[in-house]
Design a protein around this motif. Structure first.
Motif, PDB file in Angstrom:
ATOM      1  N   ARG A 696      38.333 -29.872 -63.804  1.00  0.00           N
ATOM      2  CA  ARG A 696      37.064 -29.628 -63.068  1.00  0.00           C
ATOM      3  C   ARG A 696      36.461 -31.120 -62.686  1.00  0.00           C
ATOM      4  O   ARG A 696      35.759 -31.304 -61.450  1.00  0.00           O
ATOM      5  N   PHE A 697      36.831 -32.102 -63.492  1.00  0.00           N
ATOM      6  CA  PHE A 697      36.236 -33.455 -62.966  1.00  0.00           C
ATOM      7  C   PHE A 697      37.161 -34.252 -61.995  1.00  0.00           C
ATOM      8  O   PHE A 697      36.313 -34.847 -61.198  1.00  0.00           O
ATOM      9  N   LEU A 741      28.213 -35.363 -55.408  1.00  0.00           N
ATOM     10  CA  LEU A 741      28.006 -35.076 -56.769  1.00  0.00           C
ATOM     11  C   LEU A 741      29.271 -34.981 -57.580  1.00  0.00           C
ATOM     12  O   LEU A 741      30.203 -34.494 -57.042  1.00  0.00           O
ATOM     13  N   MET A 742      29.425 -35.727 -58.466  1.00  0.00           N
ATOM     14  CA  MET A 742      30.456 -35.724 -59.401  1.00  0.00           C
ATOM     15  C   MET A 742      30.081 -35.660 -60.921  1.00  0.00           C
ATOM     16  O   MET A 742      28.926 -35.537 -61.258  1.00  0.00           O
ATOM     17  N   LEU A 743      31.131 -34.897 -61.666  1.00  0.00           N
ATOM     18  CA  LEU A 743      31.004 -34.497 -63.042  1.00  0.00           C
ATOM     19  C   LEU A 743      31.208 -35.346 -64.081  1.00  0.00           C
ATOM     20  O   LEU A 743      32.174 -36.065 -63.880  1.00  0.00           O
ATOM     21  N   ALA A 744      30.540 -35.178 -65.163  1.00  0.00           N
ATOM     22  CA  ALA A 744      30.923 -36.171 -66.594  1.00  0.00           C
ATOM     23  C   ALA A 744      30.810 -35.058 -67.684  1.00  0.00           C
ATOM     24  O   ALA A 744      30.421 -34.047 -67.621  1.00  0.00           O
ATOM     25  N   VAL A 745      31.743 -35.696 -68.682  1.00  0.00           N
ATOM     26  CA  VAL A 745      31.471 -34.962 -70.098  1.00  0.00           C
ATOM     27  C   VAL A 745      30.212 -35.580 -70.758  1.00  0.00           C
ATOM     28  O   VAL A 745      29.540 -36.430 -70.268  1.00  0.00           O
ATOM     29  N   GLY A 746      29.970 -35.003 -71.609  1.00  0.00           N
ATOM     30  CA  GLY A 746      28.527 -35.176 -72.351  1.00  0.00           C
ATOM     31  C   GLY A 746      28.702 -36.697 -72.900  1.00  0.00           C
ATOM     32  O   GLY A 746      27.553 -37.119 -73.133  1.00  0.00           O
TER      33      GLY A 746
END
Length: 785
Positions: A696-697, A741-746
């Motif tokens: 997903r990232f 918009l981009m995604l990150a891990v915690g």
């Protein structure tokens, strides 16, 4: 220069400590004369060490004791008294307590009541632990013992002036191999009549022994150093003879007159008090003292402070076979007080290890890891990635500690090892006696623009049996646009509903928006397609529960004054009663919802994109691909349609064939939307393009690359790829601002996403969500390993 406060939590090597002599002792202080201290010989400091600190005399205002001619002037320990025999190793399955059915050896061994101790100002270790302490229910009846322990170790005891004329040969015969002896309390009490008998008597039969101080913060609020000086001046010293245990701070419950459980102090104030005491002790003796407490008291009164793990833990817990959960900050215990009365005089204790480890503990080297600090991690354009720090072994400061570096650079991941033997005068200055040669600087070669990260581990010296110590990780970032991580603006609230409100306020600071979408904050299916719709129509997405609209959401709707409110989903997502709460907050309140998530997405597409020539297609079974696609879809004026993904179903086929859409962008790999689905859509006359990554990232990064050119996004939005509510509101905000918009891990940012920051020339980012969702390492673009 290394910060002294950072060093303050680290253990000092015991082998170079100052030797402090013990004075005469008294049970009852009187104001007539000051105690006399007789110092034992002190090792000469090395050239870079400086002179050792002398223990400070008690303040003049403190009542001073009179001499007791019946006691020796100084309880000097024998050089190394040899026991007649070393203790027998304990069984691997646990430790049997000798004489488990026997009562204490004499009535004088039993502690008096707490009222008596309060009146005397003389408390024994553990005496104020109440029955309400869940980890340590009191068992103080004489003769009540724990017959078997679920751990192995070396048995010992702690005593005070209430145990008179202890028969030390009998204690040895009963299995005791170490003793902690009460020396002082507060800034006025010190043990006169019994300390010498106990301190020297235990040593004379071959025991390890040390002194303890019962803390009384109410006697000198904010002046823990005064208690530490009183302790050292009245028996709390240490010498590197291999038999003297580190001095011990006994910190436990206060009574009502002293401010109650936490002595009337806040968690921050109590933490500062303890830190002042232990650091003063270290400056006076050269080693870290041990800390005695209960888990409940520590976590309650310090707010679960976790920065004291370098100080040996002496934990109290009665009535069980193991010490149980330890106070915050400790991974292991050194001594456990498992019983308040038993065969041995005073409290019954066990040391966590064998005789060799007990001897190391006396030298402050009980299998403790090296200590050190990871100072800096820097990278400059076309230059090496450089890390610096320091480390030394606590039991053998002459040994050069090895530090393992795990590098993660644009060229890949590798591991190297370096010796911490470079000159660091600041380390030597902060830790007299340790020396200067404990620093390190090492580099990895330039590997191009992007994310750099290093994780360091100080390796335990094999000969001391010490564990390794993680020194943590640090990140660096460089690109043509910026020489460090992009400036981070964090938008967050106390929960998902408040975070949506905070995002709305940041994106729409003035009233009068065209539309506001209200979607479920508890489940994602109906809400997924709302992000591109809200972005296209330039309004926020706010969140609701199924049964009612949160007050914070209602307040935000009143602030932004939308012309229209769109409720997303059917009544299972947002109920009729919740819907009615919105009446009057806009000129028009409408519901857009279908029989399922797929139909809801199609109705939203018609509602917000009535004449679009194309659409983005994403799975309805997950949220990450859909939300990352939202800003891109909005930028291109296209809706997001949810599909099952296994095959082109009749509902989707009918919808597409009845619209003007001819191009479809499939989001995600074939594991989420199959090749068969795409082939069927192509056969039906649609132009199909797929944008998908290995996860997903990477998919979020590839979506950004399709819609934003090189150096085309100075600002980006970053949200959790594992948490849909924050990503939902961020997608709407990013789309309305025409930003990716981009995604990150915690805890980190995948390299595929970081590479987009380089390509896009990003210099700032808006991180959506609090640090429990995306921690502070994300602000530094710390790359995931």
């Amino acid at each position: 220069m290394m910060k002294k406060t950072a060093l303050a939590t680290i253990v000092v090597a015991a082998v170079l400590a100052v030797t402090v002599g013990a004075p005469a002792y008294a049970d009852e202080p009187t104001p007539d004369s000051a105690p006399a201290a007789t110092a034992t010989p002190t090792p000469s400091p090395s050239a870079d060490q400086g002179a050792p600190a002398e223990p400070a005399a008690p303040a003049a205002a403190d009542p001073a004791p009179t001499a007791d001619p019946a006691d020796p002037a100084t309880p000097t320990a024998p050089a190394d008294p040899a026991p007649t025999a070393e203790p027998t190793p304990t069984p691997a399955t646990g430790t049997a307590v000798p004489g488990a059915d026997a009562a204490p050896e004499a009535a004088s061994d039993a502690d008096p009541s707490l009222d008596v101790m309060d009146a005397a100002g003389n408390h024994t270790m553990g005496s104020t632990i109440p029955d309400s302490d869940p980890a340590s229910p009191k068992q103080r009846k004489a003769g009540v013992v724990q017959p078997f322990l679920g751990v192995s170790g070396i048995l010992g005891q702690d005593v005070s002036g209430w145990q008179e004329n202890v028969n030390w040969p009998a204690q040895w015969a009963a299995g005791s191999r170490f003793a902690y002896v009460k020396a002082t309390e507060g800034t006025t009490y010190f043990s006169r009549n019994q300390f010498a008998q106990q301190y020297n008597g235990s040593a004379s039969v071959g025991m390890f022994r040390g002194a303890y101080h019962f803390a009384n913060p109410s006697t000198a609020p904010g002046d823990a150093a005064a208690e530490a000086r009183w302790f050292v001046a009245n028996g709390g010293g240490w010498s590197p003879d291999g038999r003297t245990l580190p001095p011990l701070l006994d910190i436990e419950y206060g009574n009502a007159s002293q401010g109650g459980t936490c002595w009337g102090m806040s968690a921050g104030a109590m933490t500062s008090w303890i830190r002042e005491f232990v650091t003063t002790m270290r400056s006076l003796t050269g080693i870290n003292p041990a800390i005695y407490t209960t888990t409940n008291w520590w976590n309650t009164c310090t707010g679960s402070n976790n920065t004291f793990g370098a100080y040996p833990m002496f934990v109290a817990r009665y009535g069980t076979n193991t010490p149980g959960t330890l106070p915050a900050g400790w991974l292991n215990w050194t001594i456990w007080q498992f019983q308040a009365a038993g065969t041995l005089a005073g409290d019954q204790d066990i040391f966590n290890g064998d005789i060799a480890l007990l001897r190391q503990y006396a030298l402050n080297g009980t299998s403790m890891p090296p200590t050190g600090v990871f100072d800096t991690a820097t990278v400059a354009k076309s230059g090496p990635f450089t890390v610096t720090g320091w480390a030394f072994d606590q039991a053998n400061v002459a040994a050069a500690v090895k530090v393992r570096i795990e590098w993660n650079t644009p060229s890949g991941i590798r591991t190297t090892t370096v010796s911490a033997n470079a000159s660091r005068p600041d380390v030597g200055a902060a830790y007299p006696g340790v020396g200067n040669n404990h620093g390190f600087t090492t580099t990895a070669p330039w590997a191009g623009n992007g994310q750099y990260r290093a994780c360091l581990t100080a390796l335990g010296v094999a000969t001391s049996g010490a564990r390794n110590l993680s020194l943590g990780c640090k990140a660096a970032f460089v690109s043509d646009a910026i020489a460090s991580a992009p400036a981070s603006k964090r938008v967050a609230g106390s929960d998902r509903f408040e975070t949506a409100v905070a995002t709305s306020k940041a994106s729409f600071p003035t009233a009068g928006v065209p539309v506001a979408y209200v979607a479920s904050g508890l489940d994602f299916p109906d809400a997924l397609a709302a992000a591109p719709a809200a972005a296209k129509q330039k309004g926020p997405v706010l969140l609701s529960t199924a049964v009612s609209i949160p007050q914070s959401t209602l307040n935000e709707l009143k602030r932004v004054k939308p012309s229209r409110i769109v409720v997303v989903g059917g009544e299972k997502a947002i109920s009729a009663s919740a819907y009615r709460q919105l009446t009057g907050l806009a000129a028009s309140v409408v519901r857009v919802g279908g029989g399922d998530r797929y139909e809801t997405s199609r109705k939203l597409a018609d509602f917000a994109f009535p004449s679009s020539g194309g659409a983005y297609v994403a799975t309805g079974w997950g949220f990450a691909d859909s939300l990352a696609a939202g800003p891109v879809a909005a930028k291109r004026g296209q809706p997001l349609i949810l599909v099952d993904g296994a095959k082109l179903d009749a509902g989707t086929s009918s919808y597409l064939s009845g619209r003007s859409m001819r191009s479809l962008t499939v989001v995600g790999g074939t594991s989420v939307i199959s090749g068969g689905w795409a082939s069927a859509a192509s056969a039906a006359g649609f132009s199909v393009t797929r944008v998908g990554g290995s996860d997903r990232f990477e998919t979020s990064a590839k979506l950004a690359s399709t819609a934003f050119p090189s150096n085309g996004a100075k600002n980006v939005y970053l949200a959790s790829g594992l948490n849909f509510p924050d990503a939902l509101v961020a997608a709407a905000a990013a789309g309305a601002a025409t930003k990716p918009l981009m995604l990150a891990v915690g805890t980190c940012v995948p390299r595929s996403v970081g590479d987009q920051f380089v390509r896009l020339g990003t210099t700032s980012m808006q991180v959506t969500g609090g640090t429990t969702v995306l921690n502070k390492d994300v602000d530094q673009l710390a790359v995931c390993y």
